[in-house]
Design a protein around this motif. Structure first.
Motif, PDB file in Angstrom:
ATOM      1  N   GLN A  75       0.837  -1.252  -0.091  1.00  0.00           N
ATOM      2  CA  GLN A  75      -0.196   0.036  -0.185  1.00  0.00           C
ATOM      3  C   GLN A  75       0.865   1.405  -0.123  1.00  0.00           C
ATOM      4  OE1 GLN A  75      -2.465   1.577  -1.276  1.00  0.00           O
ATOM      5  NE2 GLN A  75      -3.878   0.325  -0.233  1.00  0.00           N
ATOM      6  N   GLN A  76       0.800   1.978  -0.914  1.00  0.00           N
ATOM      7  CA  GLN A  76       1.528   3.147  -1.156  1.00  0.00           C
ATOM      8  C   GLN A  76       1.635   4.070  -0.060  1.00  0.00           C
ATOM      9  OE1 GLN A  76       1.115   4.202  -5.107  1.00  0.00           O
ATOM     10  NE2 GLN A  76       1.509   6.543  -4.656  1.00  0.00           N
ATOM     11  N   ASP A  77       0.655   4.069   0.581  1.00  0.00           N
ATOM     12  CA  ASP A  77       0.558   5.578   1.802  1.00  0.00           C
ATOM     13  C   ASP A  77       1.340   5.044   3.094  1.00  0.00           C
ATOM     14  OD1 ASP A  77      -0.356   7.377   0.211  1.00  0.00           O
ATOM     15  OD2 ASP A  77      -2.253   6.888   0.706  1.00  0.00           O
ATOM     16  N   SER A  78       1.930   3.483   3.061  1.00  0.00           N
ATOM     17  CA  SER A  78       2.643   3.379   4.272  1.00  0.00           C
ATOM     18  C   SER A  78       3.657   4.119   4.348  1.00  0.00           C
ATOM     19  CB  SER A  78       3.088   2.032   4.247  1.00  0.00           C
ATOM     20  OG  SER A  78       2.101   0.889   4.169  1.00  0.00           O
ATOM     21  N   GLY A  79       4.086   4.634   5.578  1.00  0.00           N
ATOM     22  CA  GLY A  79       5.181   5.607   5.653  1.00  0.00           C
ATOM     23  C   GLY A  79       5.066   6.977   5.232  1.00  0.00           C
ATOM     24  N   ILE A  80       3.800   7.097   4.717  1.00  0.00           N
ATOM     25  CA  ILE A  80       3.289   8.693   4.336  1.00  0.00           C
ATOM     26  C   ILE A  80       2.307   9.268   5.264  1.00  0.00           C
ATOM     27  CG2 ILE A  80       2.635  10.111   2.436  1.00  0.00           C
ATOM     28  CD1 ILE A  80       4.039   7.971   0.479  1.00  0.00           C
ATOM     29  N   PHE A  81       1.156   8.395   5.236  1.00  0.00           N
ATOM     30  CA  PHE A  81      -0.005   8.780   5.936  1.00  0.00           C
ATOM     31  C   PHE A  81      -0.005   8.363   7.154  1.00  0.00           C
ATOM     32  CE2 PHE A  81      -1.923  10.353   1.925  1.00  0.00           C
ATOM     33  CZ  PHE A  81      -2.387  11.480   2.529  1.00  0.00           C
ATOM     34  N   TYR A  82       0.484   6.877   7.504  1.00  0.00           N
ATOM     35  CA  TYR A  82       0.507   6.558   8.649  1.00  0.00           C
ATOM     36  C   TYR A  82       1.931   5.464   8.510  1.00  0.00           C
ATOM     37  CZ  TYR A  82      -1.551   3.181   5.079  1.00  0.00           C
ATOM     38  OH  TYR A  82      -2.113   2.818   4.003  1.00  0.00           O
ATOM     39  N   HIS A  83       2.212   4.782   9.749  1.00  0.00           N
ATOM     40  CA  HIS A  83       3.387   4.384   9.904  1.00  0.00           C
ATOM     41  C   HIS A  83       3.603   2.879   9.501  1.00  0.00           C
ATOM     42  CE1 HIS A  83       4.900   7.394  12.881  1.00  0.00           C
ATOM     43  NE2 HIS A  83       3.672   7.499  13.213  1.00  0.00           N
ATOM     44  N   TYR A  84       4.602   2.469   9.076  1.00  0.00           N
ATOM     45  CA  TYR A  84       4.630   0.793   8.579  1.00  0.00           C
ATOM     46  C   TYR A  84       4.327   0.339   9.969  1.00  0.00           C
ATOM     47  CZ  TYR A  84       7.682   2.397   4.654  1.00  0.00           C
ATOM     48  OH  TYR A  84       8.148   2.983   3.582  1.00  0.00           O
ATOM     49  N   LEU A  85       3.514  -0.901   9.939  1.00  0.00           N
ATOM     50  CA  LEU A  85       3.169  -1.554  10.915  1.00  0.00           C
ATOM     51  C   LEU A  85       4.241  -2.520  11.335  1.00  0.00           C
ATOM     52  CD1 LEU A  85      -0.686  -2.624  11.313  1.00  0.00           C
ATOM     53  CD2 LEU A  85       0.733  -0.878  12.727  1.00  0.00           C
ATOM     54  N   PRO A  86       5.055  -2.552  12.594  1.00  0.00           N
ATOM     55  CA  PRO A  86       6.127  -3.341  12.561  1.00  0.00           C
ATOM     56  C   PRO A  86       5.632  -4.778  13.120  1.00  0.00           C
ATOM     57  CG  PRO A  86       6.058  -2.010  14.681  1.00  0.00           C
ATOM     58  CD  PRO A  86       4.682  -1.528  13.580  1.00  0.00           C
ATOM     59  N   ASP A  87       4.506  -5.147  13.139  1.00  0.00           N
ATOM     60  CA  ASP A  87       4.137  -6.308  14.106  1.00  0.00           C
ATOM     61  C   ASP A  87       4.536  -7.644  13.132  1.00  0.00           C
ATOM     62  OD1 ASP A  87       2.553  -4.274  15.001  1.00  0.00           O
ATOM     63  OD2 ASP A  87       0.866  -5.208  15.009  1.00  0.00           O
ATOM     64  N   LEU A  88       4.355  -7.297  11.601  1.00  0.00           N
ATOM     65  CA  LEU A  88       5.000  -8.626  10.855  1.00  0.00           C
ATOM     66  C   LEU A  88       6.313  -8.675  10.866  1.00  0.00           C
ATOM     67  CD1 LEU A  88       3.174 -10.710   9.807  1.00  0.00           C
ATOM     68  CD2 LEU A  88       3.046  -9.335   7.674  1.00  0.00           C
ATOM     69  N   PRO A  89       7.018  -7.447  10.863  1.00  0.00           N
ATOM     70  CA  PRO A  89       8.354  -7.669  10.705  1.00  0.00           C
ATOM     71  C   PRO A  89       8.968  -8.419  12.196  1.00  0.00           C
ATOM     72  CG  PRO A  89       7.799  -5.698   9.808  1.00  0.00           C
ATOM     73  CD  PRO A  89       6.395  -6.160  10.163  1.00  0.00           C
ATOM     74  N   ILE A  90       8.369  -7.794  13.022  1.00  0.00           N
ATOM     75  CA  ILE A  90       8.882  -8.329  14.401  1.00  0.00           C
ATOM     76  C   ILE A  90       8.647  -9.804  14.404  1.00  0.00           C
ATOM     77  CG2 ILE A  90       8.267  -8.439  16.994  1.00  0.00           C
ATOM     78  CD1 ILE A  90       7.731  -5.413  16.701  1.00  0.00           C
ATOM     79  N   ALA A  91       7.582 -10.149  13.829  1.00  0.00           N
ATOM     80  CA  ALA A  91       7.204 -11.828  13.933  1.00  0.00           C
ATOM     81  C   ALA A  91       8.403 -12.413  13.095  1.00  0.00           C
ATOM     82  CB  ALA A  91       5.956 -12.163  13.696  1.00  0.00           C
ATOM     83  N   ARG A  92       8.614 -11.874  12.030  1.00  0.00           N
ATOM     84  CA  ARG A  92       9.493 -12.572  11.031  1.00  0.00           C
ATOM     85  C   ARG A  92      10.983 -12.372  11.625  1.00  0.00           C
ATOM     86  NH1 ARG A  92       7.464  -9.718   5.363  1.00  0.00           N
ATOM     87  NH2 ARG A  92       5.672 -10.939   5.191  1.00  0.00           N
ATOM     88  N   THR A  93      11.324 -11.395  12.247  1.00  0.00           N
ATOM     89  CA  THR A  93      12.705 -11.332  13.064  1.00  0.00           C
ATOM     90  C   THR A  93      12.655 -12.566  13.902  1.00  0.00           C
ATOM     91  OG1 THR A  93      12.789  -9.006  12.644  1.00  0.00           O
ATOM     92  CG2 THR A  93      14.417  -9.967  14.242  1.00  0.00           C
ATOM     93  N   ILE A  94      11.433 -12.659  14.706  1.00  0.00           N
ATOM     94  CA  ILE A  94      11.601 -13.761  15.892  1.00  0.00           C
ATOM     95  C   ILE A  94      11.874 -15.080  14.994  1.00  0.00           C
ATOM     96  CG2 ILE A  94      10.238 -14.838  17.473  1.00  0.00           C
ATOM     97  CD1 ILE A  94       8.900 -12.184  18.264  1.00  0.00           C
ATOM     98  N   PHE A  95      11.168 -15.085  13.996  1.00  0.00           N
ATOM     99  CA  PHE A  95      11.002 -16.619  13.333  1.00  0.00           C
ATOM    100  C   PHE A  95      12.388 -16.805  12.775  1.00  0.00           C
ATOM    101  CE2 PHE A  95      10.707 -18.289   8.762  1.00  0.00           C
ATOM    102  CZ  PHE A  95      10.199 -19.565   9.181  1.00  0.00           C
ATOM    103  N   LEU A  96      13.095 -15.833  12.041  1.00  0.00           N
ATOM    104  CA  LEU A  96      14.355 -16.164  11.676  1.00  0.00           C
ATOM    105  C   LEU A  96      15.454 -16.336  12.724  1.00  0.00           C
ATOM    106  CD1 LEU A  96      13.996 -13.546   8.900  1.00  0.00           C
ATOM    107  CD2 LEU A  96      14.327 -15.619   8.412  1.00  0.00           C
ATOM    108  N   ALA A  97      15.399 -15.498  13.807  1.00  0.00           N
ATOM    109  CA  ALA A  97      16.174 -15.766  14.903  1.00  0.00           C
ATOM    110  C   ALA A  97      16.110 -17.075  15.493  1.00  0.00           C
ATOM    111  CB  ALA A  97      15.825 -14.727  16.199  1.00  0.00           C
ATOM    112  N   GLY A  98      15.071 -17.301  15.403  1.00  0.00           N
ATOM    113  CA  GLY A  98      14.697 -18.808  16.124  1.00  0.00           C
ATOM    114  C   GLY A  98      15.238 -19.958  15.145  1.00  0.00           C
TER     115      GLY A  98
END
Lengths: 226, 515
Positions: B221-244
């Motif tokens: 969605q083009q307006d991520s980081g423009i009108f609203y923040h990127y939601l970090p929820d999924l990146p955090i889950a991915r970081t946990i996944f890869l760290a595991g």
């Protein structure tokens, strides 16, 4: 001791094998193949063939058009090409080069035999499903990446023969998203593209010649058995 | 004899608490200096430019679009990860290939420890290179004036993925010390990423969201980081996944019988192996937890939200001061990130705003609104006084090139698309509107704004943003009525619209009732 009294070692040493040119040739080929881990390579090529068959049978394809569907078969073909290249890694370095006058023929023979076997294994595997671009394209892509791997082995060392095919795979993956016109990205061209087939063939011939005449680069301290 | 007994006894040197860490650091330093990973970094840098940076330049100058291919779809990981896995496997198989496993097992350090030092050197080089490569292309983007927020969370995901690739490749090399370990690790890693992309394209919800190549619902969605923040929820889950995965692979290295042996003290290494087993299990558990977290992700306006990881502070919109212009005496205000399109937008809307000026529901103000993940957004007129809301972020045909379709969108095409969306909104047509009278009036307004008749079917399809019928020629009763209406004198059409707009919007008119 005179010439007339000289006896062959086979006659004097228990357990020694009599010198026979054909038998020695077979033994040389066998020892060379074992030192290059050719039996393992054959097993891996068969495994790549089975993997291709599984991927095609169970439709492991990227969503999108024909180009996107080529990525997975192409990855497997390139991996098999890399195995061919890595098999040429020589564990003995300078001593072998200094004494082995048949080495160029052994390297060429091994490269050709493994490429042929690899193509056969992949073609058999592909019969389990529908290969998007057909068997001709499989031959072109596999021979091209094997040639690239051989060139990579000459330039970087036999153990790093996989680096060239891997880099080429990434380039091709990007090219598949567009419409490349250069035949050098042969895997992204249609199966009956003569230019692409010619380029792949040229790379394969160059790879075979280079590996036969020059051999894989001896990477100094990294030229360890394995 | 006497001399020997008189000789001073060599004092016993007791090891200080700092000796072990210092010697480990020395070991790490040696591994860093002789790491083979450095050899392939120039090639990886070239591929990074070719595969991650070059395709991104075709995108519009917004961070979320420029980084869609390389961060959202994980191509930076694909470019670096397999090479790192291959080299890590080569490094890990060193002792096995050289037949020196027994020799190095007799050294003072436990086998697991020395292997971890080798892996750490590999990972440090790989992650540092990844961060440098990303830093360079981000620097180039910034120099080019790309607007929006930088997607830092995805950089963290990429760095963790590269470290995980190094650990996985290292484990392959350690357990299968052969010349084939490196190519198998590299191509296996690449195949895993390709299969992950395949799953990612197909699955928009569920566990597959944890895969680092999946951009669905969180990066498209083009307006991520423009009108609203990127939601970090999924990146955090991915970081946990890869760290595991990373932790599990490192734990595996300590499981073989010789891995825990510390020769100088004659210890059996039982505790070390138990620790390795616990580490492996912890890694597996962490990976499983991340998969479970991703499975609970639900779409929200700003992207995928995971309840257990969600911070409501991230839901706050990004403050901005709009940039404004005027179209037919109507103020038009956009987010400053879209400043470069302000002239095009005002030029596009001016002809249609002129035609509807003074009519009921004619907008008195035009303002840009955010395109969201759940509804995407369409041009609407609402409120009192009426305000035209334009979600430019939902528009994939901004002027210039776009990585999502071939060719270049000209300013004229962009203007016509905006006009078509405006007329659809003005006559009250929703998505996939099939009311003939409304379509005829919308078509008439477009014809009077200078849009060619032949373009109307295609523009209608674009404006409605839905899977409509196949685009056909501009023939038939609707287009005939549109041409008839367009040919009316200004005052006549204006008067008719003033009298019938309410009924038209309510769907109460037929083609026969049009003038």
């Amino acid at each position: 001791m005179t010439a007339g009294t000289r006896t062959s070692p086979a006659a004097t040493e228990p357990g020694a094998v009599a010198y026979r040119p054909v038998g020695a040739g077979v033994r040389l080929v066998r020892l060379y193949a074992v030192s290059r881990r050719v039996p393992v390579a054959l097993g891996l090529l068969a495994a790549f063939g089975a993997l291709l068959g599984t991927a095609l049978h169970y439709h492991w394809s990227i969503a999108g058009g024909l180009a996107a569907q080529l990525v997975i078969p192409l990855t497997i073909e390139t991996g098999a090409g890399a195995v061919v290249a890595v098999s040429l890694h020589g564990p003995f370095g300078e001593p072998e080069r200094a004494t082995g006058r048949w080495l160029p023929w052994l390297r060429l023979g091994t490269a050709l035999a493994l490429t042929g076997t690899g193509f056969g294994a992949l073609a058999v595997g592909a019969s389990a499903g529908v290969l998007p671009d057909g068997t001709l394209a499989l031959l072109r892509n596999f021979a091209g990446t094997a040639g690239l791997g051989l060139l990579s082995a000459v330039a970087l060392g036999g153990a790093f023969g996989w680096v060239g095919p891997m880099a080429y795979l990434l380039v091709t993956e990007v090219a598949l998203n567009g419409h490349p016109t250069t035949p050098w990205v042969w895997a992204a061209r249609p199966p009956h593209d003569h230019g692409a087939a010619l380029c792949a063939a040229l790379v394969f011939v160059a790879g075979c010649l280079a590996i036969a005449l020059l051999g894989p680069r001896d990477a100094g301290g990294n030229a360890a058995p394995g | 004899m006497t001399a020997a007994t008189d000789a001073p006894v060599r004092p016993i040197v007791t090891a200080s608490a700092w000796d072990a860490p210092v010697s480990l650091l020395r070991l790490l330093r040696i591994e860093l200096r002789r790491s083979s990973v450095v050899l392939i970094l120039p090639l990886v840098a070239a591929l990074f430019w070719f595969d991650s940076y070059r395709p991104s330049t075709a995108q519009q100058p917004f961070w979320v679009l420029r980084t869609f291919w390389n961060m959202g779809q994980g191509h930076t990981i694909i470019d670096v990860g397999p090479f790192v896995a291959g080299m890590a496997a080569w490094i890990a198989s060193r002792d096995g290939r050289r037949g020196t496993t027994d020799l190095v097992s007799t050294t003072v350090r436990a086998r697991w420890t020395t292997r971890l030092a080798s892996w750490a050197a590999t990972a440090i080089w790989a992650v540092a290179a990844y961060l440098v490569f990303v830093g360079v292309i981000f620097g180039v983007y910034a120099y080019q004036g790309v607007t929006g927020q930088v997607p830092w969370w995805w950089v963290a995901v990429g760095a963790t993925a590269v470290a995980a690739f190094s650990a996985a490749g290292f484990a392959v090399g350690a357990f299968f010390p052969s010349r084939y370990a490196a190519p198998l690790a590299a191509f296996g890693g690449f195949l895993a990423m390709v299969l992950s992309a395949q799953t990612g394209f197909r699955d928009r919800t569920g566990w597959a969201l944890v895969l680092p190549t999946n951009s669905n619902g969180n990066y498209d969605q083009q307006d991520s980081g423009i009108f609203y923040h990127y939601l970090p929820d999924l990146p955090i889950a991915r970081t946990i996944f890869l760290a595991g995965i990373l932790v599990a692979c490192l734990g595996l290295l300590g499981l073989p019988s010789g891995a825990g042996r510390r020769w100088s003290r004659g210890a059996t290494g039982r505790w070390s192996r138990r620790t390795a087993a616990v580490v492996t299990l912890v890694g597996v558990a962490v990976t499983g937890t991340a998969v479970g977290l991703a499975a609970t992700a639900r779409p929200s306006p700003q992207g995928m939200a995971i309840a257990a990881l969600h911070d409501t502070a991230n839901d706050r919109p990004i403050d901005y001061t709009p940039v404004c212009g005027t179209a037919a005496q109507t103020p038009v205000c956009l987010n400053p990130a879209y400043r470069r399109y302000l002239t095009d937008v005002t030029a596009a809307l001016a002809p249609v705003l002129t035609q509807v000026a003074g009519l009921p529901g004619a907008p008195e103000r035009v303002t840009q609104v955010a395109a969201t993940y759940d509804t995407r957004g369409a041009m609407t007129i609402s409120g009192s006084p009426p305000v035209l809301s334009i979600p430019l972020g939902a528009e994939s045909s901004l002027p210039g090139t776009s990585g999502f379709h071939e060719g270049v969108t000209t300013t004229t095409q962009f203007g016509n698309i905006l006009r078509a969306q405006f007329t659809q909104a003005f006559v009250g047509a929703g998505i996939n509107d099939d009311n003939a009278a409304r379509q005829a009036v919308a078509g008439a307004l477009l014809l009077r704004a200078g849009v060619p008749l032949a373009d109307l079917p295609k523009l209608k399809a674009i404006a409605q943003e839905g899977p409509g019928p196949e685009i056909g020629p501009a023939t038939g009763p609707v287009y005939a009525a549109a041409q008839r209406l367009a040919a009316l004198p200004d005052t006549t059409l204006h008067a008719w619209l003033a009298a019938h707009l309410v009924a038209l919007r309510a769907g109460g008119l037929t083609l026969d009732q049009l003038p």
